[in-house]
Structure formats: C-alpha cells, structure tokens
Design an enzyme around this catalytic site. Structure first.
Site, PDB file in Angstrom:
ATOM      1  N   TYR A 143     -27.364  31.078 -22.048  1.00 46.59           N
ATOM      2  CA  TYR A 143     -27.641  30.342 -20.807  1.00 46.59           C
ATOM      3  C   TYR A 143     -26.469  29.403 -20.547  1.00 46.59           C
ATOM      4  O   TYR A 143     -26.290  28.420 -21.258  1.00 46.59           O
ATOM      5  CB  TYR A 143     -28.949  29.571 -20.987  1.00 46.59           C
ATOM      6  CG  TYR A 143     -29.544  28.914 -19.766  1.00 46.59           C
ATOM      7  CD1 TYR A 143     -28.992  29.052 -18.493  1.00 46.59           C
ATOM      8  CD2 TYR A 143     -30.694  28.142 -19.895  1.00 46.59           C
ATOM      9  CE1 TYR A 143     -29.568  28.438 -17.394  1.00 46.59           C
ATOM     10  CE2 TYR A 143     -31.285  27.527 -18.802  1.00 46.59           C
ATOM     11  CZ  TYR A 143     -30.721  27.678 -17.559  1.00 46.59           C
ATOM     12  OH  TYR A 143     -31.291  27.056 -16.471  1.00 46.59           O
ATOM     13  N   LYS A 171     -27.352  34.338 -18.772  1.00 53.83           N
ATOM     14  CA  LYS A 171     -27.875  33.785 -17.521  1.00 53.83           C
ATOM     15  C   LYS A 171     -26.795  32.850 -16.991  1.00 53.83           C
ATOM     16  O   LYS A 171     -26.509  31.807 -17.580  1.00 53.83           O
ATOM     17  CB  LYS A 171     -29.181  33.022 -17.744  1.00 53.83           C
ATOM     18  CG  LYS A 171     -29.716  32.392 -16.453  1.00 53.83           C
ATOM     19  CD  LYS A 171     -30.982  31.566 -16.680  1.00 53.83           C
ATOM     20  CE  LYS A 171     -31.398  30.879 -15.386  1.00 53.83           C
ATOM     21  NZ  LYS A 171     -32.591  30.010 -15.580  1.00 53.83           N
TER      22      LYS A 171
END
Length: 301
Positions: A143, A171
C-alpha cells in the site's frame, strides 16, 4: 521480473471495495452489519473486499476487532470474493502478528501499508515488508500512500520487493502515473488504483483493478468502468468514469472518505453506523451535498 506476477490470474481480484467497518450506534463493531454489507457489495459487482484499510478505520479498531471482522466477512462471502485484510502499522512485530491473525481467520490476502510516522529509510521499508511476507503464506498487496505515511515506496524498493514470491501487487495512491507505468512494465506487479479519480487513467497504463472507497456507495458503476475497459469499449469506460467524478470529488474532498461513505450508506439504509473519533460524522449540510453529487452521477447503489 517475477513471472508469477504476470498473466491473467489475479489472486486478489479486480474490483475491490475498500469496505467501511460498520459500527453499532454505541460505536462497537457490527459484525452482522459487516456481513450484510459484504453480501451487498459482492452481489453488486465487487469480486474483492479490503477490510481494515484506511476507509475501514484501521487506526481505531483493535486487533481483536480486525480478526473478528475477517472471520465474519469470510463466513458471509468466502468463495464468492477475495477477502483482503489490512495488516499494516508502524511496528514490524505488531504488523506481523496482525497479518498472521488475518491468515488464521481465513483472509485470502493482505494489504500492508508502508510504515508510517517514523519515516524509515528505504532499506527499513524493504525489511519491514519482507518480514511480513515471510511470516505468512498469503499473497501480499503493498500500500503506497505517501501523503498519509510520509514515506514513498521508491521504484528501487518496488523492484526489490517484486522478487518476493508472495508480494504480488500494489495499491497505488502515489499520484505518480509515470512512475507507476515504469514499475508496472518492469516488474509485473499487479497495480490497483487506490485513488478513484485516477481509476481509468491507471487502468490505461497497465493497472489490473481498483481498491475503491467510492465502490462502497456505487459498486455497480465502479465495476462497469473496469468491465468496459477490459472489453475495449473505451468511450463507454470514459463516460462512466466521468460520470463518477463529481461523486468522487464530493466524497474525497469534502471530508475523509470513511465519513462520506458511511453517511451515504446510512442514508441508503445499509449497515454503516457512526465513525470513531477523531473522525466525526457528516452533518446535514454535507449529507445534502453528497446526495446531490450522487444524484448528478446518476448511479444506482
């Protein structure tokens, strides 16, 4: 390039909602509500759910609540959608424990954020993320959200981490399309857009899917952008993407996405409940603006 990352198989799905964590009016975890919301989102087009991420209020939920949430959602939609558990923190040992608990609870994958606040050097970032991936047998999505963590996942770090057999995706909330394009081309990491306003642009340069806050409210249209793009219907994909933009702006610019998503879900009679401090619930004026943006988007929820 790690060849296991290439090809059509997506171990973590394609259209993932960054699911809110429903709470009861007293602020306690609403596991039944989480199951109902999960079923709704999957029935409406999501093939994955990310739990206990930013939108899921991970900073203010306990480890026990995170594990209970995974168990509840897996029970409700396991086998129909990928359940990805957020397991990131600024403490490597703590992150590893949360990741292992999520695996025991039945998660299909993990979302692990760059360590925040302490702003480690890139070598520290690499060691942290490898340690978590080494401690589990699940696929890991990194992330990258530097405006929240204070630390970017550098291209060099992403190249290094792409060699780990369980680190399969990113992400991306870096707002760096050029950098993302290079890493996608050079590593084969599966990129997921985490900024709804960039969903279609990132898909156009090689992303495989989205982890979407707005999908809590309009899962069908969010999925529609991906489906249109996948079949080469570029004009349709662009039309749907542009239709969503006013809603994206209203949900993400006026208040944190957790606040706005919960406001609209509560308004629709779906499980959401209040937010936990230091977040505060939407007031009537904000809810009216969100309703107007949803109506302008013309999307069914």
């Amino acid at each position: 390039m790690n060849d296991t990352h290439a090809g059509g198989d997506l171990p973590l799905g394609r259209c993932l909602a960054a699911m809110i964590t429903p709470f009861r009016p007293d602020g306690s975890l609403d596991a039944d509500g989480a199951q109902k919301l999960a079923v709704h989102l999957v029935d409406s087009g999501c093939d994955g759910l990310v739990l206990s991420g930013t939108t899921g209020e991970s900073p203010t939920t306990s480890d026990a609540e995170k594990e209970r949430l995974v168990r509840a959602v897996v029970e409700a939609v396991g086998g129909r959608a990928r359940v990805v558990a957020g397991a990131g923190s600024s403490d490597t040992a703590h992150t590893t424990r949360v990741a292992q608990a999520a695996e025991r609870a039945g998660a299909d994958g993990l979302l692990v954020v760059t360590p925040y606040y302490s702003r480690p050097q890139q070598e520290g970032v690499r060691r942290h993320l490898r340690a978590v991936a080494d401690a589990v047998s699940l696929p890991v999505m990194l992330y990258d959200i530097p405006h929240r963590t204070g630390t970017r996942l550098s291209a060099e770090t992403l190249h290094a981490l792409a060699e780990h057999p369980r680190i399969v995706g990113v992400k991306d909330v870096s707002y760096d399309l050029a950098g993302a394009a290079r890493v996608i081309a050079e590593t084969g990491l599966h990129y997921y857009c985490g900024a709804d306003e960039l969903n279609l642009p990132l898909l156009a340069i090689g992303a495989v899917g989205v982890v979407s806050t707005v999908a809590n409210v309009v899962p069908t249209t969010t999925r529609g952008v991906l489906d249109a793009h996948a079949r080469g219907a570029n004009a349709e994909a662009l039309l749907l993407h542009q239709r969503l933009l006013p809603l994206v702006r209203a949900m993400m610019d006026e208040a944190p996405g957790t606040v706005t998503a919960k406001a609209l879900l509560n308004d629709a009679g779906l499980p959401a409940g209040p937010v936990r401090l230091p977040l505060v619930d939407a007031d009537r004026a904000l809810l009216d603006r969100l309703r107007a943006a949803l109506q302008e988007a013309g999307c069914s929820r």
